[in-house]
Design a protein around this motif. Structure first.
Motif, mmCIF file in Angstrom:
data_model
loop_
_atom_site.group_PDB
_atom_site.id
_atom_site.type_symbol
_atom_site.label_atom_id
_atom_site.label_comp_id
_atom_site.label_asym_id
_atom_site.label_seq_id
_atom_site.Cartn_x
_atom_site.Cartn_y
_atom_site.Cartn_z
ATOM 1 N N VAL A 266 0.833 -1.201 0.000
ATOM 2 C CA VAL A 266 0.000 0.000 0.000
ATOM 3 C C VAL A 266 0.870 1.255 0.000
ATOM 4 C CG1 VAL A 266 -1.862 1.234 1.162
ATOM 5 C CG2 VAL A 266 -1.789 -1.246 1.249
ATOM 6 N N VAL A 267 1.929 1.228 0.796
ATOM 7 C CA VAL A 267 2.833 2.374 0.860
ATOM 8 C C VAL A 267 3.470 2.616 -0.507
ATOM 9 C CG1 VAL A 267 4.992 3.224 1.840
ATOM 10 C CG2 VAL A 267 3.301 2.137 3.320
ATOM 11 N N ALA A 268 3.926 1.552 -1.149
ATOM 12 C CA ALA A 268 4.562 1.696 -2.460
ATOM 13 C C ALA A 268 3.586 2.286 -3.479
ATOM 14 C CB ALA A 268 5.077 0.344 -2.937
ATOM 15 N N GLU A 269 2.342 1.835 -3.441
ATOM 16 C CA GLU A 269 1.346 2.350 -4.382
ATOM 17 C C GLU A 269 1.021 3.817 -4.108
ATOM 18 O OE1 GLU A 269 -2.106 -0.242 -4.976
ATOM 19 O OE2 GLU A 269 -0.900 -1.891 -4.187
ATOM 20 N N ALA A 270 0.924 4.182 -2.835
ATOM 21 C CA ALA A 270 0.630 5.577 -2.486
ATOM 22 C C ALA A 270 1.770 6.491 -2.927
ATOM 23 C CB ALA A 270 0.405 5.701 -0.983
#
Length: 381
Positions: A266-270
């Motif tokens: 999720v962090v990478a996508e954000a």
């Protein structure tokens, strides 16, 4: 066993803690208060300054056996308390509005009982942890080299959770609290006169695109293994003026997942969304991470021990309201110990945690201490 005199004293101790709240990382006087009370109980050892302002009291039987850790939190919240109570916060803008004053008092109560009726084997550790509210405290404690002296085999904690009947405890094996992370996205461009916005580089369009895009990454829904939730909590663009087209913007987003290993995705996508939006609009982008919480996962054996202890002393329990979206950094103690979090009710219609009118019910002090004591006796005799 706690006497009526104990309960009167413990209630006053809890209210003294309530009057003088200190927020995460600033728990200097609170830690001194706890150390002074622990010294009266003659533990085998007190470790202070653990992971910041943490305090651990070790009660060692002198006989080989497991180490059982019970945790409470030292910190309060940066929220102004609204209360008519004689023991309301004396520090403007800060308040014990999550019940940590009560949690500390339960451990002091447990210490009184153990000091009078020593263990037959093993050790009990009363762990007063700093900085729970921002997620940094438990990691700092277990990373402190002196935590090797403790190295618990078992770890237990009780957190009060409104919405449940007074004294009722919710627990279960598996997921209790979600992993979460606060991500700050900073966008920077170039200011311009409001009459000539084309001469500048504004982050406004990037922000307008990012808010729905970030939210779509984590739509929430059922709290199953695939659960993801992204909440945009704060946005700021430019200055509060009519004459300047903005150049700076910040977005705060809280990212939640059911388990730790899902957070990285999720962090990478954000971050990717923010980088692409910045590139598309000629902006620079930077990131900062805050309030990083590990998921709190109850060990099956530790949960069974806690449930057996509660059943033995007549404390009503079940799994109502679990798992929860909210985060709790106790999960860190479960990385190297068999751990269980118990969620105990202050009343079904009680004010919610982090509300300006929340106050820990003193009637829960002996109940929490009794649960902890029974767990300790069942494991250590």
């Amino acid at each position: 066993m706690l006497t009526n005199f104990d309960l009167v004293e413990l209630t006053e101790l809890r209210r003294s803690l309530h009057r003088r709240p200190e927020i995460s990382g600033e728990e200097v006087e609170t830690a001194k208060f706890i150390v002074a009370e622990l010294q009266k109980l003659n533990p085998s050892k007190i470790i202070s300054g653990l992971g910041g302002h943490g305090v651990a009291a070790i009660f060692d039987s002198g006989v080989v056996g497991p180490t059982v850790l019970f945790r409470a939190e030292l910190d309060a919240l940066p929220i102004h308390e609204i209360s008519d109570a004689a023991w309301r916060s004396e520090i403007d803008g800060k308040g014990h509005l999550c019940g940590h004053d009560g949690h500390m008092t339960m451990l002091l109560a447990l210490g009184r009982v153990i000091s009078r009726s020593p263990l037959k084997r093993g050790r009990v550790v009363l762990m007063f942890q700093p900085a729970e509210e921002d997620g940094s405290g438990a990691r700092a404690v277990v990373s402190d080299p002196r935590f090797a002296e403790i190295s618990p085999d078992w770890a237990f904690a009780i957190h009060n959770e409104p919405g449940r009947p007074l004294g009722y405890v919710s627990t279960r094996s598996g997921l209790i609290n979600c992993a979460s992370q606060g991500l700050k996205i900073s966008l920077s461009g170039k200011t311009a006169h409001a009459a000539e916005p084309e001469a500048g580089i504004s982050p406004a369009m990037a922000v307008s695109e990012l808010i729905p895009a970030l939210t779509a990454l984590g739509p929430g829904g059922d709290l199953d293994d695939a659960f993801r939730l992204v909440t945009v909590t704060h946005v700021n663009i430019g200055e509060a003026t009519f004459g300047i087209a903005p150049s700076e913007a910040t977005i705060f987003a809280t990212l939640r997942t059911a388990y730790d290993d899902a957070m990285a995705g999720v962090v990478a996508e954000a971050r990717s969304l923010a980088i692409n939006a910045a590139d598309a609009h000629g902006l620079k982008v930077a990131f900062e991470v805050f309030d990083e919480f590990a998921a709190s996962i109850n060990d099956a054996e530790a949960t069974d021990i806690a449930i057996s202890a509660m059943n033995a002393i007549g404390v009503a329990n079940g799994a109502d309201g679990l798992p929860m979206r909210a985060s709790e950094d106790f999960g860190v103690f479960g990385w190297n110990a068999k751990a269980a979090m118990l969620c105990r009710g202050p009343g079904e219609d009680y004010p919610a945690l982090h509300n300006p009118d929340y106050d820990f019910p003193d009637d829960l002090i002996p109940i929490g201490a009794a649960i902890f004591e029974r767990i300790a006796r069942d494991l250590l005799g």
